[in-house]
Design a protein around this motif. Structure first.
Motif, PDB file in Angstrom:
ATOM      1  N   PHE A 149      -3.059  -5.853  -3.179  1.00  0.00           N
ATOM      2  CA  PHE A 149      -1.619  -6.018  -3.123  1.00  0.00           C
ATOM      3  C   PHE A 149      -0.808  -5.000  -2.575  1.00  0.00           C
ATOM      4  CE2 PHE A 149      -3.540  -7.991  -6.713  1.00  0.00           C
ATOM      5  CZ  PHE A 149      -3.042  -9.257  -6.970  1.00  0.00           C
ATOM      6  N   PRO A 150      -0.466  -5.495  -1.246  1.00  0.00           N
ATOM      7  CA  PRO A 150       0.154  -4.462  -0.341  1.00  0.00           C
ATOM      8  C   PRO A 150       1.364  -3.826  -1.018  1.00  0.00           C
ATOM      9  CG  PRO A 150      -0.159  -6.456   0.627  1.00  0.00           C
ATOM     10  CD  PRO A 150      -0.457  -6.776  -0.550  1.00  0.00           C
ATOM     11  N   GLU A 151       2.233  -4.389  -1.924  1.00  0.00           N
ATOM     12  CA  GLU A 151       3.264  -3.936  -2.469  1.00  0.00           C
ATOM     13  C   GLU A 151       2.870  -2.754  -3.253  1.00  0.00           C
ATOM     14  OE1 GLU A 151       1.857  -6.907  -2.648  1.00  0.00           O
ATOM     15  OE2 GLU A 151       3.384  -8.112  -3.722  1.00  0.00           O
ATOM     16  N   TRP A 152       1.861  -2.838  -4.072  1.00  0.00           N
ATOM     17  CA  TRP A 152       1.384  -1.811  -4.900  1.00  0.00           C
ATOM     18  C   TRP A 152       0.939  -0.490  -3.990  1.00  0.00           C
ATOM     19  CZ3 TRP A 152       2.611  -1.046  -9.453  1.00  0.00           C
ATOM     20  CH2 TRP A 152       1.948  -0.330 -10.372  1.00  0.00           C
ATOM     21  N   ARG A 211       1.970   0.360  -1.267  1.00  0.00           N
ATOM     22  CA  ARG A 211       3.175   0.946  -0.698  1.00  0.00           C
ATOM     23  C   ARG A 211       3.743   2.058  -1.691  1.00  0.00           C
ATOM     24  NH1 ARG A 211       4.051   0.043   4.820  1.00  0.00           N
ATOM     25  NH2 ARG A 211       5.370  -1.821   5.065  1.00  0.00           N
ATOM     26  N   LEU A 212       3.624   1.694  -2.934  1.00  0.00           N
ATOM     27  CA  LEU A 212       4.467   2.870  -3.925  1.00  0.00           C
ATOM     28  C   LEU A 212       3.678   4.197  -3.770  1.00  0.00           C
ATOM     29  CD1 LEU A 212       4.597   0.625  -7.183  1.00  0.00           C
ATOM     30  CD2 LEU A 212       6.600   1.255  -5.756  1.00  0.00           C
TER      31      LEU A 212
END
Lengths: 280, 280
Positions: free
Chosen positions: A158-161, A163-164
């Motif tokens: 999950f690239p959004e995860w 990113r964090l």
């Protein structure tokens, strides 16, 4: 100081061991042996696979509970002792019993338990065997050996995860994993490695994946451990399959410069005001 | 019906041509020739590179403006005529003059201009030569040949941007690109391709990148056009370098099933309530 530290680098080891749910004693000993071996080779940061204290292929929740441990249990105590003795950071997967059961990973810095991360995105039978998903962001820990983040296996899909912790300033993302072996076209890398490379490059962040080796209750594993630089290319591994320890000396400070051209910065170029449609 | 359509598939062509900012007449003709050739080979969807109507290496804003066109100008008119004659979808990059100047891509479906997308994440000298970044999401257009989304080159380096059309139901993401050639380790694919593979896999969406070939005012291009399946593996290309047209017959309906295990779905498994720290 280690050789790597003297050169302004961090020596990262990923230990592709074989946890075995049918042999808890050997399983813990293998983690100890792997950390000792990595320490002897000058490692500053040692990454072990997901669920490295227990193995993965639990028959049911009762078996999972019987193999899960408290965060001050035998496994973490053993790892913390080694981390203290050798002045290491250890990142390792743990079946965590906190009443509820979590697929966790600990970050131990020179003997101190600095973070326990609980996998937020559960894979397949983890959802049915009794794990509770975590709800907290991946930790980013300032250590003597760099700013280190942790997430577990499917989380990294999950690239959004990813990113964090990258936006929070991580230099190195450590990913304990158990990658089930899937068929792939001839000559192609496992897709999980390709995605790990992309995660590194779009964030200009180093990524160290400790996958596991071997076969467990009929499940074959990929054995795709890899250490990836901030450009997104492997600098150690993948070797694919067998137990091994990969080592790389990383100049982690390179992750603090996000520029990729005179006018581009992979983080500053994001336009989060346009990304709202992501949210529920 | 074409052969591909009879089999429930969509024949996608990506045309790796050589636009040349110093030769506008030949540049437009090359796009026409490429579409004609792809049509003759049975293509249903034809993707051309970024700025395929003009070339890329503008000296200054005056030159950019002189080569930019209205969305009802010569290039779009020519492409729409071909799309109508051959019952094609054409996706192609256009230097768009709408008073302000945009790095745009049009989607033309059987003669009708269905969408104009304006690049939201500008690359390097695009920021200084006079382009205005777009502020609108990538379009997802229901066509006779599948649900097709469009973004441009550097846009695809932002996985959060790719998620938007994927979550909106795109089967196929078309990416006109001009990838500058960068050094890479021996035996490794260009990183842009690795990231395109990751984009496909984490969304179970097909991706077709039309890169450009050749050298233009001293700038070498990667020539990394590629067609990637919903598992994230190339099914046509990359060939790297020379002008070429790649073709692939894609069963785009495969993109509508996001499952990757009995209990996992790449979109349903997202936990957007945890991703809020993304936002400003």
């Amino acid at each position: 100081m280690t050789d790597a530290a003297q050169a302004g680098e961090t020596r990262v080891a990923v230990c592709q061991i074989c946890p075995d749910v049918d042999d808890p004693g050997s399983t813990l000993q293998r983690t100890v042996d792997a950390i000792e071996d990595a320490a002897a080779r000058g490692a500053n940061v040692v990454v072990l696979p997901e669920l490295s204290s227990s193995g993965y292929m639990f028959r049911d929740k009762a078996e999972l509970r019987s193999l899960a441990q408290k965060r001050d249990g035998r496994a973490v105590t053993a790892w913390a002792g080694l981390a203290q003795r050798h002045d290491l950071v250890v990142v390792a997967g743990l079946a965590e019993d906190d009443g509820e059961l979590f697929n966790s990973a600990v970050l131990i810095d020179a003997g101190e338990l600095r973070a326990v991360y609980r996998k937020a995105h559960l894979w397949d039978s983890e959802k049915t065997v009794g794990f509770t998903p975590g709800d907290d962001e991946p930790p980013v820990i300032e250590t003597a050996h760099g700013r280190i983040a942790v997430m577990i296996c499917y989380d990294a899909e999950f690239p959004e995860w990813v990113r964090l912790p990258a936006l929070a300033g991580a230099d190195l993302l450590c990913v304990p994993a158990n990658w089930p072996l899937y068929p792939r076209p001839a000559g192609e890398r496992p897709g999980e490695i390709i995605r790990a490379q992309a995660n590194a490059a779009v964030n200009r962040m180093f990524v160290a994946v400790a996958d596991r080796a071997g076969t467990e209750r009929g499940q074959q594993w990929t054995g795709g451990s890899v250490i990836i630089d901030a450009d997104g290319y492997p600098v150690a591994g993948p070797t694919l399959g067998a137990p091994t320890t990969l080592l790389a000396d990383l100049r982690l400070s390179a992750a603090r410069d996000k520029h990729i051209s005179a006018h581009n910065d992979v983080h500053a170029d994001r336009r989060p005001e346009l990304y709202r449609a992501w949210l529920p």
